[in-house]
Write a protein that holds these residues in place. Structure first.
Motif, mmCIF file in Angstrom:
data_model
loop_
_atom_site.group_PDB
_atom_site.id
_atom_site.type_symbol
_atom_site.label_atom_id
_atom_site.label_comp_id
_atom_site.label_asym_id
_atom_site.label_seq_id
_atom_site.Cartn_x
_atom_site.Cartn_y
_atom_site.Cartn_z
ATOM 1 N N GLY A 186 0.813 -1.172 -0.077
ATOM 2 C CA GLY A 186 0.149 0.170 0.003
ATOM 3 C C GLY A 186 0.722 1.397 -0.081
ATOM 4 N N VAL A 187 2.193 1.126 -0.514
ATOM 5 C CA VAL A 187 3.039 2.494 -0.579
ATOM 6 C C VAL A 187 2.974 3.172 -1.765
ATOM 7 N N ARG A 188 2.624 2.369 -2.888
ATOM 8 C CA ARG A 188 2.378 2.995 -4.234
ATOM 9 C C ARG A 188 1.087 2.412 -4.814
ATOM 10 N N LYS A 189 0.638 3.207 -5.748
ATOM 11 C CA LYS A 189 -0.529 2.773 -6.486
ATOM 12 C C LYS A 189 -0.088 1.675 -7.380
ATOM 13 N N PRO A 190 -1.014 1.063 -8.045
ATOM 14 C CA PRO A 190 -0.671 -0.219 -8.937
ATOM 15 C C PRO A 190 -0.360 0.637 -10.240
ATOM 16 N N LEU A 191 0.551 0.103 -11.017
ATOM 17 C CA LEU A 191 1.135 0.623 -12.296
ATOM 18 C C LEU A 191 0.099 0.675 -13.345
ATOM 19 N N GLY A 192 0.030 2.022 -14.254
ATOM 20 C CA GLY A 192 -0.766 1.949 -15.189
ATOM 21 C C GLY A 192 -0.434 1.299 -16.521
ATOM 22 N N GLU A 193 -1.341 1.342 -17.353
ATOM 23 C CA GLU A 193 -1.103 0.421 -18.656
ATOM 24 C C GLU A 193 0.191 0.811 -19.298
ATOM 25 N N ARG A 194 0.558 1.924 -19.457
ATOM 26 C CA ARG A 194 1.668 2.518 -19.961
ATOM 27 C C ARG A 194 3.087 1.947 -19.178
ATOM 28 N N ALA A 195 3.043 2.043 -17.831
ATOM 29 C CA ALA A 195 4.199 1.705 -17.139
ATOM 30 C C ALA A 195 4.245 0.247 -17.255
ATOM 31 N N GLN A 196 2.968 -0.274 -17.209
ATOM 32 C CA GLN A 196 3.009 -2.024 -17.202
ATOM 33 C C GLN A 196 3.698 -2.368 -18.550
ATOM 34 N N ARG A 197 3.365 -1.841 -19.762
ATOM 35 C CA ARG A 197 4.146 -2.171 -20.905
ATOM 36 C C ARG A 197 5.432 -2.006 -20.882
ATOM 37 N N THR A 198 6.097 -0.700 -20.382
ATOM 38 C CA THR A 198 7.308 -0.466 -20.183
ATOM 39 C C THR A 198 8.017 -1.549 -19.519
ATOM 40 N N ARG A 199 7.639 -1.699 -18.359
ATOM 41 C CA ARG A 199 8.386 -2.837 -17.384
ATOM 42 C C ARG A 199 8.163 -4.177 -18.087
ATOM 43 N N VAL A 200 7.490 -4.571 -18.767
ATOM 44 C CA VAL A 200 7.239 -5.669 -19.350
ATOM 45 C C VAL A 200 8.408 -6.053 -20.516
ATOM 46 N N GLU A 201 8.436 -4.874 -21.212
ATOM 47 C CA GLU A 201 9.566 -4.694 -22.373
ATOM 48 C C GLU A 201 10.913 -4.932 -21.753
ATOM 49 N N GLN A 202 11.073 -4.258 -20.835
ATOM 50 C CA GLN A 202 12.395 -4.108 -20.084
ATOM 51 C C GLN A 202 12.676 -5.805 -19.662
ATOM 52 N N VAL A 203 11.679 -6.397 -19.066
ATOM 53 C CA VAL A 203 11.920 -7.506 -18.467
ATOM 54 C C VAL A 203 12.320 -8.473 -19.694
ATOM 55 N N VAL A 204 11.488 -8.287 -20.679
ATOM 56 C CA VAL A 204 11.712 -9.431 -21.914
ATOM 57 C C VAL A 204 13.091 -9.130 -22.480
ATOM 58 N N ASP A 205 13.481 -7.983 -22.784
ATOM 59 C CA ASP A 205 14.693 -7.716 -23.275
ATOM 60 C C ASP A 205 15.967 -8.187 -22.479
ATOM 61 N N ILE A 206 15.696 -7.899 -20.621
ATOM 62 C CA ILE A 206 16.781 -8.534 -19.953
ATOM 63 C C ILE A 206 16.927 -10.141 -20.124
ATOM 64 N N PHE A 207 15.595 -10.767 -20.126
ATOM 65 C CA PHE A 207 15.396 -11.936 -20.069
ATOM 66 C C PHE A 207 16.128 -12.714 -21.404
ATOM 67 N N LEU A 208 15.905 -12.019 -22.560
ATOM 68 C CA LEU A 208 16.513 -12.704 -23.659
ATOM 69 C C LEU A 208 18.009 -12.391 -23.983
ATOM 70 N N HIS A 209 18.389 -11.051 -23.558
ATOM 71 C CA HIS A 209 19.641 -10.664 -24.032
ATOM 72 C C HIS A 209 20.660 -10.466 -22.815
ATOM 73 N N GLY A 210 20.112 -10.611 -21.451
ATOM 74 C CA GLY A 210 21.049 -10.200 -20.452
ATOM 75 C C GLY A 210 21.374 -8.735 -20.366
ATOM 76 N N VAL A 211 22.200 -8.367 -19.568
ATOM 77 C CA VAL A 211 22.743 -7.146 -19.255
ATOM 78 C C VAL A 211 24.131 -6.825 -19.657
ATOM 79 N N GLY A 212 24.647 -7.827 -20.142
ATOM 80 C CA GLY A 212 26.212 -7.529 -20.551
ATOM 81 C C GLY A 212 26.325 -6.686 -21.718
ATOM 82 N N PRO A 213 27.696 -6.174 -22.075
ATOM 83 C CA PRO A 213 27.776 -5.506 -23.200
ATOM 84 C C PRO A 213 27.301 -6.265 -24.456
ATOM 85 N N ARG A 214 26.794 -5.533 -25.529
ATOM 86 C CA ARG A 214 26.597 -6.200 -26.710
ATOM 87 C C ARG A 214 27.370 -6.145 -27.448
#
Length: 214
Positions: A186-214
């Protein structure tokens, strides 16, 4: 001849056992999520849905069992938002993972799901088997659905995933990060649709490519 007035309450039609059980669960879900476990009584459920205590006891056995059935039912309803893995397998890997991730995020940020999390955490120490039922019917099934999707992409050669179940847990774990914990607390409101999309795309890119140098 006496003619019934418009103000005469209509008699509740006789319900089948399955219909009555469903109505009891719907009423109990609304009350438990709104008022909490301690402030919800069997009498309150009866007042809302009609019938008798015997009907509730015959279907569920008591308040604890009714609460556990509500937890299972809401978990299953939430997961209906996730399509079967093979329905998205024709898409490229990133698109299918974004689709799956957005479905999970909508569930995690839904007000009913958040209320359910809070209730399970507050009552699982008192009701044996409650946490296990929630995990199996909620997060566990989501993990299995994603594992099937990863296996499908692995068979096509698009992914190298030696342990799909573990990878699925890691993916969903990244989605269920501190933001979800903050919402549950209860310390923050649920993420809105735009914030959810951004978070998901970040997670997918980290999942597929990691965070090492390209």
């Amino acid at each position: 001849m006496n003619v019934p007035s418009d103000t005469t309450p209509a008699r509740r039609s006789r319900r089948s056992p399955d219909a009555l059980r469903s109505e009891i669960l719907d009423a109990a879900s609304e009350l438990f999520l709104r008022d909490g476990y301690a402030n919800t009584s069997i009498d309150a459920v009866i007042e809302k849905v009609g019938g008798s205590k015997r009907a509730i006891y015959s279907h569920f056995g008591g308040k604890d069992d009714l609460f556990a059935a509500m937890v299972t039912g809401l978990s299953e309803q939430a997961l209906q938002a996730i399509q079967r893995a093979d329905e998205r397998a024709g898409e490229d890997v990133r698109s299918s993972l974004v689709h799956f991730g957005r479905a999970i995020m909508r569930i995690l940020m839904d007000a009913r799901t958040i209320a359910l999390y809070r209730l399970v955490v507050s009552e699982c120490g008192r009701i044996p088997g409650l946490a296990e039922a929630f995990l199996q019917n909620g997060p566990g099934r989501a993990t299995l659905a994603l594992a099937r999707l990863l296996e499908t992409h692995a068979r096509s050669g698009a992914l190298a995933v030696p342990h799909p179940r573990d990878a699925a847990e890691h993916f969903i774990g990244m989605l269920r990060d501190d933001s979800h914990l903050e919402v549950v607390l209860g310390v923050r409101k649920p993420l809105g649709e735009r914030a959810q999309r951004t978070r998901v795309e970040q997670v997918v890119d980290i999942f597929l490519h990691g965070v090492g140098p390209r």
